[in-house]
Design a protein around this motif. Structure first.
Motif, PDB file in Angstrom:
ATOM      1  N   ASP A  97      87.807 -49.299 125.963  1.00 30.77           N
ATOM      2  CA  ASP A  97      88.847 -49.320 124.938  1.00 30.77           C
ATOM      3  C   ASP A  97      89.260 -47.893 124.595  1.00 30.77           C
ATOM      4  O   ASP A  97      88.833 -47.333 123.591  1.00 30.77           O
ATOM      5  CB  ASP A  97      88.329 -50.052 123.693  1.00 30.77           C
ATOM      6  CG  ASP A  97      89.412 -50.289 122.659  1.00 30.77           C
ATOM      7  OD1 ASP A  97      90.597 -50.025 122.951  1.00 30.77           O
ATOM      8  OD2 ASP A  97      89.066 -50.738 121.557  1.00 30.77           O
ATOM      9  N   VAL A  98      90.105 -47.321 125.415  1.00 29.95           N
ATOM     10  CA  VAL A  98      90.517 -45.935 125.195  1.00 29.95           C
ATOM     11  C   VAL A  98      91.401 -45.793 123.954  1.00 29.95           C
ATOM     12  O   VAL A  98      91.530 -44.699 123.409  1.00 29.95           O
ATOM     13  CB  VAL A  98      91.232 -45.349 126.443  1.00 29.95           C
ATOM     14  CG1 VAL A  98      90.258 -45.218 127.588  1.00 29.95           C
ATOM     15  CG2 VAL A  98      92.420 -46.187 126.841  1.00 29.95           C
ATOM     16  N   ASN A  99      91.973 -46.889 123.469  1.00 30.53           N
ATOM     17  CA  ASN A  99      92.779 -46.833 122.242  1.00 30.53           C
ATOM     18  C   ASN A  99      91.914 -46.598 121.013  1.00 30.53           C
ATOM     19  O   ASN A  99      92.417 -46.147 119.984  1.00 30.53           O
ATOM     20  CB  ASN A  99      93.591 -48.115 122.077  1.00 30.53           C
ATOM     21  CG  ASN A  99      94.618 -48.269 123.181  1.00 30.53           C
ATOM     22  OD1 ASN A  99      95.142 -47.288 123.699  1.00 30.53           O
ATOM     23  ND2 ASN A  99      94.885 -49.507 123.563  1.00 30.53           N
ATOM     24  N   ALA A 100      90.632 -46.907 121.105  1.00 28.11           N
ATOM     25  CA  ALA A 100      89.723 -46.685 119.974  1.00 28.11           C
ATOM     26  C   ALA A 100      89.587 -45.194 119.670  1.00 28.11           C
ATOM     27  O   ALA A 100      89.322 -44.815 118.531  1.00 28.11           O
ATOM     28  CB  ALA A 100      88.356 -47.288 120.264  1.00 28.11           C
ATOM     29  N   LYS A 101      89.792 -44.361 120.670  1.00 26.99           N
ATOM     30  CA  LYS A 101      89.741 -42.909 120.439  1.00 26.99           C
ATOM     31  C   LYS A 101      90.755 -42.491 119.387  1.00 26.99           C
ATOM     32  O   LYS A 101      90.475 -41.634 118.556  1.00 26.99           O
ATOM     33  CB  LYS A 101      90.036 -42.143 121.739  1.00 26.99           C
ATOM     34  CG  LYS A 101      88.944 -42.115 122.736  1.00 26.99           C
ATOM     35  CD  LYS A 101      89.399 -41.198 123.860  1.00 26.99           C
ATOM     36  CE  LYS A 101      88.645 -41.411 125.117  1.00 26.99           C
ATOM     37  NZ  LYS A 101      89.108 -40.549 126.191  1.00 26.99           N
ATOM     38  N   GLU A 102      91.924 -43.094 119.436  1.00 27.51           N
ATOM     39  CA  GLU A 102      92.978 -42.727 118.488  1.00 27.51           C
ATOM     40  C   GLU A 102      92.592 -43.096 117.065  1.00 27.51           C
ATOM     41  O   GLU A 102      92.865 -42.343 116.124  1.00 27.51           O
ATOM     42  CB  GLU A 102      94.303 -43.403 118.877  1.00 27.51           C
ATOM     43  CG  GLU A 102      95.505 -42.774 118.237  1.00 27.51           C
ATOM     44  CD  GLU A 102      95.660 -41.288 118.575  1.00 27.51           C
ATOM     45  OE1 GLU A 102      96.034 -40.534 117.644  1.00 27.51           O
ATOM     46  OE2 GLU A 102      95.402 -40.863 119.704  1.00 27.51           O
ATOM     47  N   ILE A 103      91.928 -44.236 116.888  1.00 34.39           N
ATOM     48  CA  ILE A 103      91.452 -44.640 115.557  1.00 34.39           C
ATOM     49  C   ILE A 103      90.477 -43.599 115.029  1.00 34.39           C
ATOM     50  O   ILE A 103      90.578 -43.142 113.886  1.00 34.39           O
ATOM     51  CB  ILE A 103      90.766 -46.027 115.626  1.00 34.39           C
ATOM     52  CG1 ILE A 103      91.772 -47.107 116.000  1.00 34.39           C
ATOM     53  CG2 ILE A 103      90.090 -46.367 114.303  1.00 34.39           C
ATOM     54  CD1 ILE A 103      91.138 -48.445 116.327  1.00 34.39           C
ATOM     55  N   LEU A 104      89.538 -43.200 115.867  1.00 36.44           N
ATOM     56  CA  LEU A 104      88.530 -42.231 115.452  1.00 36.44           C
ATOM     57  C   LEU A 104      89.133 -40.845 115.229  1.00 36.44           C
ATOM     58  O   LEU A 104      88.736 -40.136 114.305  1.00 36.44           O
ATOM     59  CB  LEU A 104      87.403 -42.179 116.481  1.00 36.44           C
ATOM     60  CG  LEU A 104      86.595 -43.468 116.593  1.00 36.44           C
ATOM     61  CD1 LEU A 104      85.648 -43.403 117.780  1.00 36.44           C
ATOM     62  CD2 LEU A 104      85.831 -43.730 115.321  1.00 36.44           C
ATOM     63  N   LEU A 105      90.077 -40.458 116.069  1.00 35.39           N
ATOM     64  CA  LEU A 105      90.732 -39.153 115.885  1.00 35.39           C
ATOM     65  C   LEU A 105      91.531 -39.113 114.586  1.00 35.39           C
ATOM     66  O   LEU A 105      91.521 -38.105 113.878  1.00 35.39           O
ATOM     67  CB  LEU A 105      91.631 -38.828 117.073  1.00 35.39           C
ATOM     68  CG  LEU A 105      90.925 -38.344 118.321  1.00 35.39           C
ATOM     69  CD1 LEU A 105      91.906 -38.220 119.487  1.00 35.39           C
ATOM     70  CD2 LEU A 105      90.242 -37.019 118.071  1.00 35.39           C
ATOM     71  N   ASN A 106      92.234 -40.195 114.265  1.00 36.46           N
ATOM     72  CA  ASN A 106      92.985 -40.246 113.008  1.00 36.46           C
ATOM     73  C   ASN A 106      92.044 -40.170 111.816  1.00 36.46           C
ATOM     74  O   ASN A 106      92.349 -39.497 110.825  1.00 36.46           O
ATOM     75  CB  ASN A 106      93.843 -41.502 112.939  1.00 36.46           C
ATOM     76  CG  ASN A 106      95.044 -41.427 113.858  1.00 36.46           C
ATOM     77  OD1 ASN A 106      95.507 -40.350 114.208  1.00 36.46           O
ATOM     78  ND2 ASN A 106      95.539 -42.580 114.276  1.00 36.46           N
ATOM     79  N   ALA A 107      90.918 -40.838 111.898  1.00 33.47           N
ATOM     80  CA  ALA A 107      89.926 -40.761 110.815  1.00 33.47           C
ATOM     81  C   ALA A 107      89.382 -39.346 110.710  1.00 33.47           C
ATOM     82  O   ALA A 107      89.226 -38.815 109.609  1.00 33.47           O
ATOM     83  CB  ALA A 107      88.795 -41.752 111.066  1.00 33.47           C
TER      84      ALA A 107
END
Length: 174
Positions: A97-107
């Motif tokens: 799930d490479v899209n999960a990186k964006e969630i973590l980066l935004n946090a």
């Protein structure tokens, strides 16, 4: 007897690894990467399992256990947990799930923006890239940091005096 300590610690470590794997699979399935309760538990149960491994080592050795043996029991257990964490999290974020990186980066960006003030405009921490080297460094750092509680509990567990069980009968006087 030291082989039984290693084997039992490995088994407890596998239990911890299964718990870790389950937590990260839950986080991925529920897209709940920012749950503070789950993220806090990830840092508590490895210590608990490590102490259980130490106590179990003492039990297996019938109370006659050295400091080295209880530290070994603890270390094997937490290494299993943090190795599983690093491999699972790296695989989830980089392949599943490479899209999960964006969630973590935004946090991460939100937290770092809150922490900046007028006096400290310099960026002290670099943005995470979720690379293999970062996960390897995280594994090594956590393994070493979490050894400190194991050293403390190991000192206590190894220094508890051994209780000799002697069968004595007491006469009750009227």
């Amino acid at each position: 007897m030291e082989q039984s300590i290693k084997r039992n610690s490995f088994i407890i470590g596998l239990i911890g690894a299964a718990i870790t794997f389950s937590i990260y699979i839950y986080m991925w399935q529920a897209q709940d990467y920012l749950n503070s309760l789950v993220n806090t538990s990830i840092y508590i149960y490895p210590i608990i399992l490590g102490v259980i491994a130490q106590v179990w080592a003492r039990f297996v050795m019938k109370g006659n256990v050295s400091f080295k043996q209880v530290i070994l029991a603890y270390f094997i257990c937490i290494v299993m947990v943090f190795l599983t964490e690093s491999i699972t999290y790296y695989t989830l974020l980089n392949y599943v799930d490479v899209n999960a990186k964006e969630i973590l980066l935004n946090a991460w960006r939100g937290i770092s923006e809150q922490g900046t003030s007028d006096l400290a405009q310099t960026k002290v921490f670099k943005e995470p890239t979720f690379s293999f080297s970062e996960f390897a460094l995280g594994f090594a750092t956590k393994s070493l940091m979490f050894t400190v509680p194991g050293l403390i509990t190991g000192l206590v567990i190894s220094k508890i005096p051994q209780v000799n069980q002697v069968n004595t009968t007491h006469k009750v006087q009227d």
